[in-house]
Structure formats: C-alpha cells, structure tokens
Scaffold this active site. Structure first.
Site, PDB file in Angstrom:
ATOM      1  N   CYS A   1      65.783 114.351 121.840  1.00  0.00           N
ATOM      2  CA  CYS A   1      64.720 115.321 121.554  1.00  0.00           C
ATOM      3  C   CYS A   1      64.049 115.855 122.809  1.00  0.00           C
ATOM      4  CB  CYS A   1      63.666 114.692 120.650  1.00  0.00           C
ATOM      5  SG  CYS A   1      64.270 114.438 118.995  1.00  0.00           S
TER       6      CYS A   1
HETATM    7  N1  COA Z   1      60.958 110.140  98.838  1.00  0.00           N
HETATM    8  C1  COA Z   1      60.131 109.254  98.249  1.00  0.00           C
HETATM    9  N2  COA Z   1      59.799 108.077  98.792  1.00  0.00           N
HETATM   10  C2  COA Z   1      60.331 107.772  99.983  1.00  0.00           C
HETATM   11  C3  COA Z   1      61.216 108.649 100.648  1.00  0.00           C
HETATM   12  C4  COA Z   1      61.526 109.870 100.018  1.00  0.00           C
HETATM   13  N3  COA Z   1      62.344 110.753 100.590  1.00  0.00           N
HETATM   14  N4  COA Z   1      61.575 108.095 101.801  1.00  0.00           N
HETATM   15  C5  COA Z   1      60.960 106.907 101.887  1.00  0.00           C
HETATM   16  N5  COA Z   1      60.212 106.707 100.796  1.00  0.00           N
HETATM   17  C6  COA Z   1      59.399 105.525 100.466  1.00  0.00           C
HETATM   18  C7  COA Z   1      59.841 104.327 101.268  1.00  0.00           C
HETATM   19  O1  COA Z   1      60.908 103.659 100.635  1.00  0.00           O
HETATM   20  C8  COA Z   1      58.578 103.497 101.287  1.00  0.00           C
HETATM   21  O2  COA Z   1      58.436 102.824 100.067  1.00  0.00           O
HETATM   22  P1  COA Z   1      57.874 101.320 100.031  1.00  0.00           P
HETATM   23  O3  COA Z   1      56.474 101.413 100.599  1.00  0.00           O
HETATM   24  O4  COA Z   1      57.939 100.960  98.606  1.00  0.00           O
HETATM   25  O5  COA Z   1      58.803 100.538 100.917  1.00  0.00           O
HETATM   26  C9  COA Z   1      57.483 104.548 101.374  1.00  0.00           C
HETATM   27  O6  COA Z   1      58.064 105.764 100.857  1.00  0.00           O
HETATM   28  C10 COA Z   1      57.010 104.768 102.779  1.00  0.00           C
HETATM   29  O7  COA Z   1      58.121 104.978 103.640  1.00  0.00           O
HETATM   30  P2  COA Z   1      58.004 105.042 105.200  1.00  0.00           P
HETATM   31  O8  COA Z   1      59.372 105.214 105.792  1.00  0.00           O
HETATM   32  O9  COA Z   1      57.211 103.886 105.682  1.00  0.00           O
HETATM   33  O10 COA Z   1      57.197 106.415 105.350  1.00  0.00           O
HETATM   34  P3  COA Z   1      56.384 106.964 106.560  1.00  0.00           P
HETATM   35  O11 COA Z   1      55.037 107.296 106.093  1.00  0.00           O
HETATM   36  O12 COA Z   1      56.531 106.120 107.772  1.00  0.00           O
HETATM   37  O13 COA Z   1      57.117 108.357 106.845  1.00  0.00           O
HETATM   38  C11 COA Z   1      58.617 109.299 108.477  1.00  0.00           C
HETATM   39  C12 COA Z   1      58.453 108.394 107.244  1.00  0.00           C
HETATM   40  C13 COA Z   1      60.060 109.255 108.939  1.00  0.00           C
HETATM   41  C14 COA Z   1      58.246 110.725 108.097  1.00  0.00           C
HETATM   42  C15 COA Z   1      57.663 108.832 109.586  1.00  0.00           C
HETATM   43  O14 COA Z   1      57.805 107.452 109.816  1.00  0.00           O
HETATM   44  C16 COA Z   1      57.889 109.542 110.906  1.00  0.00           C
HETATM   45  O15 COA Z   1      57.696 110.728 111.019  1.00  0.00           O
HETATM   46  N6  COA Z   1      58.247 108.806 111.948  1.00  0.00           N
HETATM   47  C17 COA Z   1      58.481 109.354 113.249  1.00  0.00           C
HETATM   48  C18 COA Z   1      59.585 110.334 113.149  1.00  0.00           C
HETATM   49  C19 COA Z   1      60.061 110.783 114.447  1.00  0.00           C
HETATM   50  O16 COA Z   1      59.343 111.208 115.278  1.00  0.00           O
HETATM   51  N7  COA Z   1      61.342 110.708 114.636  1.00  0.00           N
HETATM   52  C20 COA Z   1      61.900 111.160 115.802  1.00  0.00           C
HETATM   53  C21 COA Z   1      63.246 111.605 115.473  1.00  0.00           C
HETATM   54  S1  COA Z   1      63.772 112.498 116.815  1.00  0.00           S
END
Ligand code: COA
Length: 372
Positions: A156
């Site tokens: 990135c």
């Molecule tokens: N739809 C519904 N529920 C979902 C889901 C989806 N698409 N994806 C995950 N969930 C659920 C998970 O299973 C979890 O359930 P649980 O609490 O029962 O285990 C819950 O939602 C929370 O998931 P989580 O992964 O902890 O969500 P989050 O709030 O951390 O958001 C991201 C996920 C990826 C958006 C976030 O962590 C993020 O942006 N991280 C940094 C991303 C980044 O910068 N990446 C760089 C890549 S270059």
C-alpha cells in the site's frame, strides 16, 4: 540539489462499479451453495459453515459503499467468485500496462510534457501481473518514454516510496522527469470468498508526474520533503510466489490470496502512522496543525478520522481530509494519490499538504508538498 515539483496527476477509473448490496447478494448466494455442497461435513463438524455478509456491517466497519473493478461478472458469479480475464498473448499489451498508460496520459497532459521527455518510469504497486520483464519497461515502450524503468513493490505504500525514489534521483541530477505509476488490479489477489475481507479492495490506476523545477512549465506543487519507514509484520500477507510449485502448493489455498488480521492492523498501524507523521514534521520544523490538506491512504474511514484528528489536533473538515474510499474502496498504493488528484482544489499558494500511505510490511510513507 535540484528542486522537485509535481506537475501532473492522473487517475484511470475502471469501467465497472460494484455496490455493497450487489456484492453481498452474490456472496450470500455463494454461502448457500457452499453450505449445501458441504452439508454432510458441516453436520459432522469437519467443515465450518460459512456465514452471510452484510452491507450494514461493511459500511459501518469501513466506510466503503462501492468499488470499481476491471471485470464484474466473474466476481459476482457465486460459482466463480473471482474476476475472469481472457489470457493475452505475449505480443499484446498487458492489462496493468494498459491501465497505467491511461493514467499516465492524463498526468502528462496536465504537466504539458511529452512521453519522450520522461526519463524514469516507476511501476509501483502491490502486485505485478508477471515476474518479468518489468511492467515498467513494457509501459516505457508503449508510451515511447526515454531513459529507464523499473518495478517496485511496497504494497500500500508503493506510491509514496516511489515518489521519494524518483524525487531523490531528480534532486541528485540523474534524471529530470519521472512518472510514478500505480496500476492496482487488487481484484486479482483479493479473496472474494472470505466475508472478513471480500469488501475491502477495488481496482484503479494512478500516475504522478515529477520534474526538476528548472524544466517544469506547469508545476502544481513543490515537493518539500518525504519520509519512508518499514517495520516487519505478518498481519497483512499473501504467500503466493514463485516457489509455489517447488512447495507443492498449486492447489486452491486460502493463503495464496490477500490475508489480514484486520483488528491487529488497525491497532498497530494507527500509532505507527501518527508517530511517523509527527516525527517527519518535527524534523522538518513544520507545525502539523498548519497542514491545509491531508491526502491519506484509503483503507478505512475510522482509521483516517483517527489519524486526521491526531495530526491536526482537532476533527478535520471533509475538505481538509478528503476520503474517496466510499466510491473506490481500498485501492492499495493508489488510494492517497486518487485523493490527491481529485481533491487538490481550494488550496492557495504556499499552503502545505501531506500525502500519506500505510499498509502491508508494515510500511508508512509521507510526502509534504507546497501549493505553487
Ligand atoms: N458481514 C457481517 N459480519 C462480518 C463480516 C461481514 N462481511 N465480516 C466480519 N464480520 C463479523 C466478524 O465475524 C465478527 O464477528 P464476531 O464478533 O462474532 O467474531 C465481527 O463482524 C467483527 O469483525 P472484525 O473483523 O473484528 O471487524 P472490524 O470492526 O475489525 O472491521 C476491518 C474489519 C477489516 C474493516 C477492520 O479491521 C480494518 O479496517 N482493519 C484495517 C484494514 C487495513 O487497513 N488493511 C490494510 C490492507 S492494505
């Protein structure tokens, strides 16, 4: 040392957009197919049933509303779940090169520069379509640019690391003009069958034209300073690589696509980026609160809100910290450059702005520019 200016930017936006609702409908159809196909294993407890995705979750967790892609049908086909591109012959231009070329043309036109006057092409992206020859050399040939060209991958942060690389060469006098190109076909390495990440990425290509100030006829920004930093982490990883055959891993494995521990990334990258920017500004004896615009990496709205507030010491206005991720999603290296290219208006001469990228590696890159 030569002064460096940015005199052009370009964005190539792919032809198809996928809304969260469309994406979720096809994902949930895939889940039904998967769970029906594996009903016995799921009942026996040897395979885990897949759960539905939801548009509400996607928007709340990321701020993403839609994403652009180069091909839509394959991604939305619940029997396929990845893009479908007919293979091209070696004598045809590659897809990445075509996308980069489109963005490059816009940047060159903005800067009033002929392709033949460019003496460095950097193809800086999170994945290359092939191992070699370098994508950048193909782009150089298709454009009719001079000098030399090479690829670089800092995931990135590829754009900001590319800008620093090109700027250092201009400063030292080894080149006069450079194009930093970020063609990102993220749809090719995203795991569309994993609800934790299937919504994250989109395709795009960006271009930034850098020139020595003494040859530029239409300079837009002076490049004041830049900083790059890396710190190893496995929390964003893709194990696909040229040893795959040697490792007997030609099967359909999850780790051959993008993987991340999103929560950890969120927690660990935020302090890294905030401290990086603070240190950059301190070393350059600039007051971060005087920054008029923050063009941040576009991964997650909450992350950007946090960083913006940390840097400015208050909640930035949408004009001060523009987001494009609602329309483009995370476009890896290209995100901060799309924001920079599309939200440079309203600045006055002498105003300072910051381009900042962050992501896998971990990697952080920051570039301070002054409006001319
Ligand atoms: N739809 C519904 N529920 C979902 C889901 C989806 N698409 N994806 C995950 N969930 C659920 C998970 O299973 C979890 O359930 P649980 O609490 O029962 O285990 C819950 O939602 C929370 O998931 P989580 O992964 O902890 O969500 P989050 O709030 O951390 O958001 C991201 C996920 C990826 C958006 C976030 O962590 C993020 O942006 N991280 C940094 C991303 C980044 O910068 N990446 C760089 C890549 S270059």
């Amino acid at each position: 040392m030569k002064e460096v200016v940015i005199s052009g930017t370009g964005v190539f936006t792919p032809p198809y957009s996928i809304s969260n609702d469309e994406l979720v409908a096809s994902f949930n159809a895939y889940v039904d197919l998967f769970n029906a196909e594996h009903a016995d294993e799921i009942a026996a407890g040897t395979v885990e049933a897949k759960s539905y995705s939801s548009s509400e979750f996607i928007f709340a967790a990321s701020g993403i509303e839609s994403r652009y892609v180069m091909e839509k049908e394959g991604i939305l086909d619940p029997h396929r779940m990845c893009p479908s591109y007919p293979p091209r012959g070696d004598d045809e231009p590659s897809l990445m090169a075509e996308m980069a070329l489109d963005a490059a043309k816009v940047a060159l036109e903005m800067g009033g520069v002929e392709a033949s006057d460019v003496d460095l092409i950097l193809c800086a992206a999170s994945n290359m379509e092939r191992a070699y020859p370098a994508m950048a050399v193909e782009i150089q040939a298709l454009m009719g640019a001079g000098g030399f060209a090479f690829d670089m991958n800092v995931a990135c942060s590829s754009a900001t690391f590319g800008i620093q690389t090109a700027a250092d060469m201009i400063r030292a006098g080894s080149i006069k003009r450079a194009l930093v190109l970020c063609p990102e076909i993220t749809s090719g390495h995203l795991e569309w069958r994993d609800r934790d990440c299937h919504f994250i990425f989109g395709d795009v290509a960006t271009a930034v034209l850098l020139e020595a100030a003494d040859v530029a006829t239409k300079p837009q920004f002076k490049l004041l300073s830049s900083r790059c930093a890396t710190q190893f982490s496995n929390n964003i990883r893709n194990n696909n690589g040229f040893l795959r055959r040697a490792h007997d891993q030609m099967d359909d494995r999850r780790d051959m696509q993008f993987m991340q521990n999103g929560r950890k990334v969120f927690k660990e990258v935020l302090p890294l980026v905030s401290q990086h920017i603070a240190q950059h500004m301190q070393e350059e004896e600039q007051d971060p609160t005087s920054l008029k615009r923050l063009w941040l990496h576009q991964a997650n709205k909450s992350m950007n809100d946090y960083i913006g507030k940390k840097v400015l010491g208050r909640v930035p206005t949408p004009e001060e910290q523009p987001n494009i991720l609602q329309d483009y999603a995370n476009t890896s290296s290209a995100g901060s450059i799309i924001a920079f290219a599309q939200h440079g208006e309203g600045l006055s001469q002498g105003d300072l702005g910051l381009i900042c990228s962050f992501g896998a590696g971990y990697s952080v890159g920051s570039v301070v520019v002054e409006k001319l």
